[in-house]
Design a protein around this motif. Structure first.
Motif, PDB file in Angstrom:
ATOM      1  N   ALA A   1       0.648  -1.141   0.456  1.00  0.00           N
ATOM      2  CA  ALA A   1       0.274   0.131  -0.087  1.00  0.00           C
ATOM      3  C   ALA A   1       0.962   0.847   0.267  1.00  0.00           C
ATOM      4  CB  ALA A   1      -1.000  -0.327   0.943  1.00  0.00           C
TER       5      ALA A   1
ATOM      6  N   ASP B   1       0.541  -5.681   1.621  1.00  0.00           N
ATOM      7  CA  ASP B   1      -0.801  -5.542   1.288  1.00  0.00           C
ATOM      8  C   ASP B   1      -1.398  -7.019   1.943  1.00  0.00           C
ATOM      9  OD1 ASP B   1      -0.602  -3.532  -0.033  1.00  0.00           O
ATOM     10  OD2 ASP B   1      -1.657  -4.689  -2.317  1.00  0.00           O
TER      11      ASP B   1
ATOM     12  N   LYS C   1      -2.138   4.854  -0.568  1.00  0.00           N
ATOM     13  CA  LYS C   1      -2.971   4.373  -1.510  1.00  0.00           C
ATOM     14  C   LYS C   1      -4.136   3.644  -1.217  1.00  0.00           C
ATOM     15  CE  LYS C   1      -0.482   6.635  -5.114  1.00  0.00           C
ATOM     16  NZ  LYS C   1       1.703   6.180  -6.200  1.00  0.00           N
ATOM     17  N   LYS C   2      -4.079   2.859  -0.772  1.00  0.00           N
ATOM     18  CA  LYS C   2      -5.604   2.186  -0.567  1.00  0.00           C
ATOM     19  C   LYS C   2      -5.862   2.009   1.154  1.00  0.00           C
ATOM     20  CE  LYS C   2      -2.599  -1.389  -3.400  1.00  0.00           C
ATOM     21  NZ  LYS C   2      -1.847  -2.130  -3.932  1.00  0.00           N
TER      22      LYS C   2
ATOM     23  N   ASN D   1      -5.411  -2.672   2.303  1.00  0.00           N
ATOM     24  CA  ASN D   1      -5.790  -3.323   1.371  1.00  0.00           C
ATOM     25  C   ASN D   1      -7.285  -4.339   1.233  1.00  0.00           C
ATOM     26  OD1 ASN D   1      -6.482  -3.501  -1.196  1.00  0.00           O
ATOM     27  ND2 ASN D   1      -4.500  -4.784  -2.200  1.00  0.00           N
TER      28      ASN D   1
END
Length: 113
Positions: free
Chosen positions: A36, A57, A75-76, A111
């Motif tokens: 992530a 992740d 970003k997750k 994630n």
């Protein structure tokens, strides 16, 4: 070259060629480990901030000490859990968001599936 020598050479080289081909295929298909991208920040004991850069992740990470106020600068999405081993009450935090300081957690997964 005699037939014996040709046959012996082919028997020796064939498994080597198959092994090297398999190795090349493995290396080509292996990508970088999923992460992530970004930073996960939380508040620990005595109000001190802690962070993890590019966390993995789908791996449950357990907190070694008090943790609260998760901030997701990755970003997750992530999910924090009230108990170790990603069990207990769950709180989802989307990318670029944070939860209040009253959200205490013992484990986190990035994630999640």
């Amino acid at each position: 070259m005699s037939n014996f020598t040709k046959d012996f050479t082919m028997r020796l080289l064939r498994p080597l060629a198959v092994a090297l081909g398999g190795l090349a295929l493995t290396v080509i298909t292996m990508g970088p480990a999923a992460a992530a991208e970004g930073t996960f920040v939380w508040v620990g004991p005595k109000g001190k901030a802690y962070a993890i850069q590019n966390p993995p992740d789908r791996k449950c990470l357990e907190m070694a000490q008090e943790a609260r106020g998760p901030q997701n600068a990755t970003k997750k999405a992530l999910v924090v859990y009230s108990k170790p081993k990603c069990k207990g009450a769950a709180h989802r935090v989307t990318p670029g968001h944070s939860a209040s300081g009253s959200v205490h957690f013992a484990s986190v997964v990035f994630n999640p599936r």
